[in-house]
Structures are given as C-alpha cells and as structure tokens.
Motif scaffolding. Structure first.
Motif, PDB file in Angstrom:
ATOM      1  N   SER A   1      51.472  32.263  43.662  1.00 25.75           N
ATOM      2  CA  SER A   1      51.936  33.405  44.451  1.00 25.75           C
ATOM      3  C   SER A   1      50.833  34.459  44.523  1.00 25.75           C
ATOM      4  O   SER A   1      50.604  35.050  45.583  1.00 25.75           O
ATOM      5  N   LEU A   2      50.153  34.696  43.399  1.00 21.63           N
ATOM      6  CA  LEU A   2      49.037  35.650  43.376  1.00 21.63           C
ATOM      7  C   LEU A   2      47.900  35.177  44.284  1.00 21.63           C
ATOM      8  O   LEU A   2      47.255  35.974  44.946  1.00 21.63           O
ATOM      9  N   ARG A   3      47.700  33.872  44.307  1.00 21.88           N
ATOM     10  CA  ARG A   3      46.614  33.316  45.115  1.00 21.88           C
ATOM     11  C   ARG A   3      46.826  33.585  46.600  1.00 21.88           C
ATOM     12  O   ARG A   3      45.871  33.665  47.369  1.00 21.88           O
ATOM     13  N   ALA A   4      48.079  33.746  46.992  1.00 19.36           N
ATOM     14  CA  ALA A   4      48.378  34.055  48.392  1.00 19.36           C
ATOM     15  C   ALA A   4      47.958  35.476  48.750  1.00 19.36           C
ATOM     16  O   ALA A   4      47.764  35.787  49.917  1.00 19.36           O
ATOM     17  N   GLU A   5      47.796  36.346  47.730  1.00 18.73           N
ATOM     18  CA  GLU A   5      47.495  37.753  48.001  1.00 18.73           C
ATOM     19  C   GLU A   5      46.130  38.231  47.496  1.00 18.73           C
ATOM     20  O   GLU A   5      45.572  39.168  48.052  1.00 18.73           O
ATOM     21  N   PHE A   6      45.605  37.621  46.409  1.00 17.96           N
ATOM     22  CA  PHE A   6      44.395  38.118  45.762  1.00 17.96           C
ATOM     23  C   PHE A   6      43.271  37.089  45.800  1.00 17.96           C
ATOM     24  O   PHE A   6      43.506  35.903  45.965  1.00 17.96           O
ATOM     25  N   TYR A   7      42.036  37.583  45.589  1.00 22.06           N
ATOM     26  CA  TYR A   7      40.885  36.696  45.480  1.00 22.06           C
ATOM     27  C   TYR A   7      40.936  35.936  44.150  1.00 22.06           C
ATOM     28  O   TYR A   7      41.349  36.476  43.130  1.00 22.06           O
ATOM     29  N   VAL A   8      40.475  34.678  44.185  1.00 22.43           N
ATOM     30  CA  VAL A   8      40.549  33.788  43.019  1.00 22.43           C
ATOM     31  C   VAL A   8      39.811  34.364  41.809  1.00 22.43           C
ATOM     32  O   VAL A   8      40.306  34.289  40.685  1.00 22.43           O
ATOM     33  N   GLU A   9      38.623  34.951  42.040  1.00 28.31           N
ATOM     34  CA  GLU A   9      37.841  35.470  40.903  1.00 28.31           C
ATOM     35  C   GLU A   9      38.585  36.587  40.163  1.00 28.31           C
ATOM     36  O   GLU A   9      38.487  36.704  38.938  1.00 28.31           O
ATOM     37  N   ASN A  10      39.360  37.388  40.892  1.00 31.13           N
ATOM     38  CA  ASN A  10      40.143  38.448  40.247  1.00 31.13           C
ATOM     39  C   ASN A  10      41.286  37.857  39.419  1.00 31.13           C
ATOM     40  O   ASN A  10      41.610  38.356  38.344  1.00 31.13           O
ATOM     41  N   ILE A  11      41.881  36.774  39.913  1.00 29.95           N
ATOM     42  CA  ILE A  11      42.960  36.106  39.177  1.00 29.95           C
ATOM     43  C   ILE A  11      42.408  35.459  37.913  1.00 29.95           C
ATOM     44  O   ILE A  11      43.039  35.515  36.852  1.00 29.95           O
ATOM     45  N   ILE A  12      41.204  34.871  37.999  1.00 24.27           N
ATOM     46  CA  ILE A  12      40.591  34.252  36.817  1.00 24.27           C
ATOM     47  C   ILE A  12      40.327  35.302  35.746  1.00 24.27           C
ATOM     48  O   ILE A  12      40.603  35.072  34.557  1.00 24.27           O
ATOM     49  N   VAL A  13      39.819  36.468  36.136  1.00 21.34           N
ATOM     50  CA  VAL A  13      39.598  37.546  35.165  1.00 21.34           C
ATOM     51  C   VAL A  13      40.928  37.966  34.546  1.00 21.34           C
ATOM     52  O   VAL A  13      41.029  38.176  33.330  1.00 21.34           O
ATOM     53  N   ALA A  14      41.983  38.044  35.365  1.00 18.16           N
ATOM     54  CA  ALA A  14      43.318  38.397  34.856  1.00 18.16           C
ATOM     55  C   ALA A  14      43.828  37.349  33.862  1.00 18.16           C
ATOM     56  O   ALA A  14      44.436  37.690  32.842  1.00 18.16           O
ATOM     57  N   ILE A  15      43.557  36.065  34.140  1.00 21.69           N
ATOM     58  CA  ILE A  15      43.946  34.997  33.211  1.00 21.69           C
ATOM     59  C   ILE A  15      43.215  35.174  31.886  1.00 21.69           C
ATOM     60  O   ILE A  15      43.827  35.105  30.810  1.00 21.69           O
ATOM     61  N   ILE A  16      41.902  35.426  31.946  1.00 16.51           N
ATOM     62  CA  ILE A  16      41.103  35.605  30.725  1.00 16.51           C
ATOM     63  C   ILE A  16      41.612  36.787  29.918  1.00 16.51           C
ATOM     64  O   ILE A  16      41.779  36.693  28.694  1.00 16.51           O
TER      65      ILE A  16
ATOM     66  N   ILE B   1      59.612  45.769  35.812  1.00 15.79           N
ATOM     67  CA  ILE B   1      58.347  45.642  36.543  1.00 15.79           C
ATOM     68  C   ILE B   1      58.301  44.301  37.270  1.00 15.79           C
ATOM     69  O   ILE B   1      57.933  44.225  38.443  1.00 15.79           O
ATOM     70  N   LEU B   2      58.703  43.247  36.580  1.00 10.34           N
ATOM     71  CA  LEU B   2      58.709  41.912  37.165  1.00 10.34           C
ATOM     72  C   LEU B   2      59.668  41.830  38.353  1.00 10.34           C
ATOM     73  O   LEU B   2      59.357  41.193  39.363  1.00 10.34           O
ATOM     74  N   LEU B   3      60.804  42.487  38.255  1.00  6.75           N
ATOM     75  CA  LEU B   3      61.780  42.509  39.351  1.00  6.75           C
ATOM     76  C   LEU B   3      61.174  43.164  40.595  1.00  6.75           C
ATOM     77  O   LEU B   3      61.304  42.649  41.712  1.00  6.75           O
ATOM     78  N   ALA B   4      60.495  44.275  40.407  1.00  6.85           N
ATOM     79  CA  ALA B   4      59.841  44.964  41.528  1.00  6.85           C
ATOM     80  C   ALA B   4      58.752  44.081  42.141  1.00  6.85           C
ATOM     81  O   ALA B   4      58.600  44.018  43.368  1.00  6.85           O
ATOM     82  N   ILE B   5      58.007  43.363  41.293  1.00 10.56           N
ATOM     83  CA  ILE B   5      56.958  42.467  41.780  1.00 10.56           C
ATOM     84  C   ILE B   5      57.576  41.333  42.594  1.00 10.56           C
ATOM     85  O   ILE B   5      57.053  40.952  43.648  1.00 10.56           O
ATOM     86  N   ALA B   6      58.702  40.790  42.135  1.00  4.12           N
ATOM     87  CA  ALA B   6      59.377  39.711  42.853  1.00  4.12           C
ATOM     88  C   ALA B   6      59.819  40.167  44.240  1.00  4.12           C
ATOM     89  O   ALA B   6      59.646  39.442  45.227  1.00  4.12           O
TER      90      ALA B   6
ATOM     91  N   PHE C   1      61.540  34.014  43.942  1.00  8.52           N
ATOM     92  CA  PHE C   1      62.883  33.755  43.409  1.00  8.52           C
ATOM     93  C   PHE C   1      62.836  33.456  41.907  1.00  8.52           C
ATOM     94  O   PHE C   1      63.651  33.963  41.133  1.00  8.52           O
ATOM     95  N   ILE C   2      61.865  32.633  41.492  1.00  7.08           N
ATOM     96  CA  ILE C   2      61.748  32.296  40.068  1.00  7.08           C
ATOM     97  C   ILE C   2      61.438  33.551  39.257  1.00  7.08           C
ATOM     98  O   ILE C   2      62.047  33.802  38.215  1.00  7.08           O
ATOM     99  N   ILE C   3      60.494  34.359  39.741  1.00  4.64           N
ATOM    100  CA  ILE C   3      60.139  35.593  39.040  1.00  4.64           C
ATOM    101  C   ILE C   3      61.333  36.536  39.006  1.00  4.64           C
ATOM    102  O   ILE C   3      61.577  37.218  38.008  1.00  4.64           O
ATOM    103  N   PHE C   4      62.106  36.570  40.090  1.00  2.01           N
ATOM    104  CA  PHE C   4      63.319  37.389  40.145  1.00  2.01           C
ATOM    105  C   PHE C   4      64.288  36.988  39.025  1.00  2.01           C
ATOM    106  O   PHE C   4      64.809  37.825  38.306  1.00  2.01           O
ATOM    107  N   PHE C   5      64.533  35.681  38.886  1.00  2.00           N
ATOM    108  CA  PHE C   5      65.460  35.220  37.846  1.00  2.00           C
ATOM    109  C   PHE C   5      64.913  35.442  36.435  1.00  2.00           C
ATOM    110  O   PHE C   5      65.666  35.749  35.514  1.00  2.00           O
TER     111      PHE C   5
END
Length: 191
Positions: free
Chosen positions: A123-138, A173-178, A78-82
C-alpha cells in the motif's frame, strides 16, 4: 534517488503502528518464559530481509495474478482498518495459533513481518518512493531489535496500563491511515 524525510517519517510511523512491536511485548515475554532465550539479532535480520524482499517481489506477484497496486492498496486499507479496530477496542478478530518455540519463525514471521505489514508495504509502495520505504523498514527493524532486546525492562517501566494506552493511540493513528489509504486509492480504481 528521491529521499524525502516526510515520506520516510510517514512510512516509519505506518510500519511502526502495523508491526505493533510494543503491543507484542506481552507475547514476546510469554515466549521468552516458555523457551528461555529469543535470538533478537537473528529475528530482526530475517524480518528485515522478508520485508525488503516482499517490497520488491510483492508487486511482481500481483502482476502475475493480474491485480493492480491500487486494488491491493484498497484491500490493504481494509486489513489495516480491522487491525486498528482490534487495537482500539481490545478485541481479537483474527487469531493465529500460539507458537510452540521462540525461533525466528514465530518472531520474524508472522509477528514482525506478518500479513498486515506486507499489505502495508505494498500500500505504501502505491504512494511513496521505494528508497524511502526501505529506510522506514530499516528504522523499524532497528526499533524492533531494541524492543526485543529489552522487552522485560519495557514491561516493568510501562506496566500493563501503559502498554494498553500506547496500543490504543497507535490504533487511532492506524485507523486514520486506513481511511486516507482507502480514499486515495479508491479514486484510482474508477479512473
């Protein structure tokens, strides 16, 4: 370790759209004019540390208050949608007071590591592995650093119209992701 290029790319794009550092260039330029110099390195490092820490501690906080990740992911959708609606329509549904100084606090938090970004992380953590999210953050923090360092050049090259187009494209893109995030996690709530 479960490194997956597709997950890294997807998480990077989601975080890039939520952080919206390109769309924040006018705010950054305004802050730079008011206070002079922005510490790009310090702001980037602090924002990265906040995001990685929240990635690990955020779920524990949810467990402490007895909220499961799927519920948080639906709320995050919902937040990402808005956020997407704001980007696409050029309206402001929520507005923070404008910071008085361009220290680490207004740039690193809440501009880079704000509520939307933290919601997206869990929200990403519910779908992806943590190490992939950390690389995305970097990846995103490196990009944030580059944008902060060269914000005035980017503004001259893109102009107001160019920044507006980029903001709207990432809004869609963000709307589709939401929508996808909502659809994926709402089923888990009723099982």
């Amino acid at each position: 370790m479960h490194f997956n290029f597709r997950e890294i790319a997807t998480a990077s794009i989601i975080l890039f759209a939520v952080i919206d550092i390109v769309g924040s260039i006018p705010i950054i330029i305004n802050l730079r004019k008011k206070v002079g110099h922005i510490h790009s390195e310090k702001a980037s490092i602090v924002a990265g540390c906040i995001l990685v820490a929240f990635l690990f501690v955020g779920e524990e906080i949810l467990n402490l208050i007895r909220i499961d990740v799927y519920s948080f992911a639906v709320a995050g959708a919902f937040i990402i949608f808005f956020l997407a609606i704001e980007m696409i329509l050029g309206i402001t549904l929520y507005r923070d007071d404008e910071p008085e100084t361009a220290s680490v606090v207004p740039i690193a938090f809440p501009l880079i590591a704000g509520a939307g970004t933290m919601t997206a992380l869990l929200s990403l953590r519910a779908e992806f592995y943590v190490e992939n999210i950390i690389v995305a953050i970097i990846v995103n923090i490196i990009f944030v650093y580059l944008v902060l360092k060269s914000s005035s050049k980017i503004e001259r090259v893109l102009g107001k119209a160019g920044l507006g187009v980029i903001r709207k494209v990432f809004g869609v893109i963000l709307l589709a992701i939401a929508v996808k995030l909502f659809a994926t996690n709402v089923n888990q709530l009723f099982q």
